[in-house]
Design a protein around this motif. Structure first.
Motif, mmCIF file in Angstrom:
data_model
loop_
_atom_site.group_PDB
_atom_site.id
_atom_site.type_symbol
_atom_site.label_atom_id
_atom_site.label_comp_id
_atom_site.label_asym_id
_atom_site.label_seq_id
_atom_site.Cartn_x
_atom_site.Cartn_y
_atom_site.Cartn_z
ATOM 1 N N ASP A 128 0.822 -1.211 0.000
ATOM 2 C CA ASP A 128 0.000 0.000 0.000
ATOM 3 C C ASP A 128 0.861 1.269 0.000
ATOM 4 N N ILE A 129 1.997 1.202 0.718
ATOM 5 C CA ILE A 129 2.906 2.356 0.730
ATOM 6 C C ILE A 129 3.510 2.568 -0.661
ATOM 7 N N ALA A 130 3.935 1.477 -1.289
ATOM 8 C CA ALA A 130 4.529 1.553 -2.620
ATOM 9 C C ALA A 130 3.553 2.147 -3.621
ATOM 10 N N VAL A 131 2.305 1.664 -3.582
ATOM 11 C CA VAL A 131 1.281 2.160 -4.519
ATOM 12 C C VAL A 131 1.032 3.643 -4.300
ATOM 13 N N ARG A 132 0.934 4.053 -3.018
ATOM 14 C CA ARG A 132 0.655 5.453 -2.702
ATOM 15 C C ARG A 132 1.788 6.365 -3.198
ATOM 16 N N CYS A 133 3.019 5.911 -2.998
ATOM 17 C CA CYS A 133 4.163 6.725 -3.421
ATOM 18 C C CYS A 133 4.228 6.858 -4.943
ATOM 19 N N MET A 134 3.964 5.766 -5.634
ATOM 20 C CA MET A 134 4.003 5.818 -7.095
ATOM 21 C C MET A 134 2.896 6.712 -7.633
ATOM 22 N N GLN A 135 1.732 6.676 -6.972
ATOM 23 C CA GLN A 135 0.629 7.533 -7.393
ATOM 24 C C GLN A 135 0.952 9.008 -7.189
ATOM 25 N N ARG A 136 1.789 9.292 -6.210
ATOM 26 C CA ARG A 136 2.149 10.676 -5.908
ATOM 27 C C ARG A 136 3.369 11.157 -6.697
ATOM 28 N N GLY A 137 3.848 10.320 -7.621
ATOM 29 C CA GLY A 137 4.881 10.781 -8.535
ATOM 30 C C GLY A 137 6.270 10.245 -8.317
ATOM 31 N N ALA A 138 6.437 9.234 -7.438
ATOM 32 C CA ALA A 138 7.768 8.670 -7.221
ATOM 33 C C ALA A 138 8.271 8.001 -8.501
ATOM 34 N N PHE A 139 9.553 8.158 -8.767
ATOM 35 C CA PHE A 139 10.158 7.509 -9.939
ATOM 36 C C PHE A 139 10.293 6.009 -9.710
ATOM 37 N N ASP A 140 10.642 5.622 -8.479
ATOM 38 C CA ASP A 140 10.788 4.205 -8.137
ATOM 39 C C ASP A 140 10.685 4.038 -6.630
ATOM 40 N N TYR A 141 10.571 2.794 -6.200
ATOM 41 C CA TYR A 141 10.352 2.487 -4.784
ATOM 42 C C TYR A 141 11.120 1.210 -4.458
#
Length: 455
Positions: free
Chosen positions: A94-107
């Motif tokens: 859930d953290i990974a998905v949230r970060c990617m949705q907010r514009g993270a390049f990678d996780y």
């Protein structure tokens, strides 16, 4: 690159100062990333970004005072072009998905193989370089309306009047600092190696420029790059610089596989070593044939699809003949310690009708040979005439210089008129050049021209 890589720093944010030091060391040791700003106070991040440009941001998710996802949103709002990589201590979807949705390049999870994280860092740096290249290309560098341009910076000394060449210089200047692979195509003698060296110098790369002729190594090409013995790897010699691979069309199957894997992973395994190493330099290759004529290397050619530059043949940019002739005369005179000779007015006319099968290199060889035998005054045209005459005599016997259609053949008188007219067109009316082309005396040319006018 000016002693640092990348030019703008990598900003690493984590409240754990011990981890910061360890990760910064890994960036330097394995990727050659020497330009790092470690930051243990997340509240200072936005002021750092205001004060100086950065290439990418590597951000810990869990920190006191401000969480990583909130800081991610702040960064992407103010600086949408900066790639941000999120790191966390636990693997939570859930953290990974949230970060990617907010514009993270990678996780990434910190506990994974460090090489996976480093691979993501390298991708992010290259992604940012591509964005910067596109911006530079759109802004433009060279004045395309100039009658004659000496390209500045590390391209200094390369003169051109050709609009096509100006656009090539402009493009190369824009991508000089990129680490993306590049392929030069063009006939023999067009100067592909010269452009590769200038590209390396313009990019101010930290490592060396290493020249590798693929044809000389054959099946042992992978060993030459990795190193036949410990310490003699061409890739290690280049470091963060440029390795130039001449004649990519000559790659064997094993060489093709090796180069494809290197471009995909940026890693190679030196001989007599159990550990793989990162290659942080740039791979620049050349081919003596168009890219669509390189058969059986589809996957490898895709790696060069972002940056492929065709250097035109000299006969396709004849407007550069006066410029190149002048430059080579200056170079040859300086090389042989002689006064610069005067160019005979008919020389450019003679060169203007020649095809130059060996391109710019052939013109340079002609000039150097002529200057070597020159004593004083006007430069002799004999060297140029002999070279051009030699080329004419080695044409295949079955070459169809003239094609006939219909049952009737032209008379000898008609063929003579056609030859005189064509020679006059090619030589721009210069009777001396026409005489050399037709193998007759200048007096005979004059008589035939007068006869044609009176008929």
């Amino acid at each position: 690159m000016s002693g640092v890589f990348p030019i703008n720093p990598v900003l690493v944010i984590d409240d754990d100062e011990i981890w910061l030091k360890s990760f910064s060391f890994q960036l330097k040791r394995k990727l050659g990333v020497t330009n790092v700003i470690p930051c243990s106070k997340p509240e200072e991040v936005m002021s750092i970004l205001v004060s100086r440009p950065v290439t990418i941001v590597i951000l810990d998710f869990t920190m006191p005072r401000i969480m990583g996802d909130q800081l991610l949103m702040n960064i992407k709002t103010e600086y949408p072009d900066i790639p941000v990589i999120l790191l966390t201590g636990s693997d939570q979807v859930d953290i990974a998905v949230r970060c990617m949705q907010r514009g993270a390049f990678d996780y990434f999870v910190k506990s994974v193989d460090i090489n996976q994280v480093l691979s993501g860092v390298l991708r992010a740096i290259k992604h940012r370089e591509t964005l910067q290249e596109n911006r530079l290309l759109n802004s433009g560098f060279l004045n395309e309306t100039s009658q004659m341009v000496s390209v500045g910076g590390s391209f200094a000394g390369l003169w051109t009047r050709s609009l096509r060449m100006l656009r090539i210089f402009r493009y190369l200047e824009a991508i000089a600092q990129s680490s993306e692979p590049l392929l030069f195509t063009g006939e023999y003698g067009t100067g592909k190696a010269t452009f590769a060296k200038a590209l390396h110098a313009t990019g101010k790369r930290e490592g060396q420029f290493v020249y590798c002729k693929i044809l000389e190594h054959g099946d042992f090409f992978p060993d030459a790059l990795s190193g036949y013995r410990r310490g003699d790897s061409l890739l290690e010699k280049a470091g963060g610089g440029t390795i130039y691979l001449e004649g990519i069309e000559h790659l064997t199957r094993s060489g093709e596989c090796f180069l494809t894997n290197l471009l995909e992973s940026s890693q190679f395994s030196p001989l007599q070593s159990l550990k793989s190493k990162w290659f942080t330099g740039r791979i620049v290759a050349s081919a003596g044939v168009p890219i669509d004529e390189i058969s059986g290397m589809k996957q490898l050619m895709m790696k060069f699809s972002s940056h492929t530059v065709e250097i035109p043949a000299l006969r396709e940019r004849r407007e550069d003949l006066p410029v190149l002739l002048d430059c080579f005369l200056e170079e040859a005179s300086r090389n042989y310690g002689k006064s610069r000779p005067t160019i005979p007015p008919e020389l450019l006319t003679l060169l203007g009708v020649y095809e130059f099968p060996r391109n710019v290199q052939e013109l340079r060889d002609m000039v150097f040979e002529a200057v070597l035998s020159h004593s004083s005054g006007v430069l002799s045209m004999e060297t140029f005439k002999e070279r051009i005459s030699d080329y004419a005599t080695i044409l295949p016997h079955d070459t169809q210089l003239v094609k006939f259609t219909g049952p009737r053949l032209p008379t000898l008188s008609e063929v003579q008129d056609i030859l005189i007219s064509e020679a006059c067109r090619r030589a721009s009316g210069n009777q001396g050049v026409m005489a050399d082309m037709l193998g007759i005396s200048r007096t005979a040319v004059n008589k035939r021209l007068k006869a044609n006018k009176s008929s």
